[in-house]
Write an enzyme that holds these catalytic residues in place. Structure first.
Site, PDB file in Angstrom:
ATOM      1  N   CYS A 179       0.847  -1.191   0.000  1.00 48.96           N
ATOM      2  CA  CYS A 179       0.000   0.000   0.000  1.00 48.96           C
ATOM      3  C   CYS A 179       0.889   1.249   0.000  1.00 48.96           C
ATOM      4  O   CYS A 179       1.996   1.230   0.531  1.00 48.96           O
ATOM      5  CB  CYS A 179      -0.877  -0.021   1.260  1.00 48.96           C
ATOM      6  SG  CYS A 179      -1.900   1.420   1.515  1.00 48.96           S
ATOM      7  N   GLY A 180       0.393   2.311  -0.574  1.00 45.94           N
ATOM      8  CA  GLY A 180       1.132   3.569  -0.563  1.00 45.94           C
ATOM      9  C   GLY A 180       1.351   4.128   0.835  1.00 45.94           C
ATOM     10  O   GLY A 180       2.241   4.949   1.047  1.00 45.94           O
TER      11      GLY A 180
END
Length: 157
Positions: A35-36
């Site tokens: 995930c970012g």
């Protein structure tokens, strides 16, 4: 029912009751390795190290509901430990929304409303629980761990 009645499983499958943390502050986080927001592991670990001796624990719960987690709990934990130096407890891969949501996330979401109501909107939603087992705050994915350090201090005071 209280949060202390809920059982969870560590990354290796060991089951335990959250009663283990009764009297402590908890930060419960749904995590994802791809995930970012994954760099937030660094900030979460910093908070854990800073406040763990004062009765505070961060609990990571990988979830693949948003299609950003690796295959197994062991792989997810290994990734965050090797890449971000995480030492706080990591758990099995769970669901955070829907009819198959883990009971812990049913509990924390029903005791705190977010931008989408009860549902968890995205990875790295964070729930702060006080020493009495009450959910006192909910922080979204974009809330960096350092931004709510004062809230943690209040829980531990």
């Amino acid at each position: 029912m209280s949060i202390y009645d809920i059982d969870v499983k560590l990354e290796d499958g060991t089951q335990y009751s959250l009663e283990r943390y009764q009297g402590q502050g908890m930060l419960i986080v749904n995590t994802a390795s791809k995930c970012g927001f994954t760099p937030q592991f660094e900030g979460l670990e910093a908070l854990y190290k800073k406040y763990k001796d004062g009765g505070f624990v961060v609990l990571g719960f990988p979830s693949n509901q948003f299609k950003q987690e690796v295959a197994t709990a062991e792989e997810a934990a290994a990734n965050c430990r090797l890449t971000y130096g995480v030492t706080f407890p990591m758990h099995e891969v769970i669901k955070v929304n829907g009819k198959d949501a883990h009971p812990l996330f049913d509990f924390v979401t029903s005791h705190s409303k977010g931008i989408l109501g009860k549902s968890v909107k995205w990875n790295f939603t964070k729930f702060l629980v006080n020493r009495e087992g009450e959910v006192v705050a909910r922080f979204g994915s974009t809330d960096k761990p350092s931004s709510f350090e004062e809230d943690i201090q209040k829980v531990l005071a």
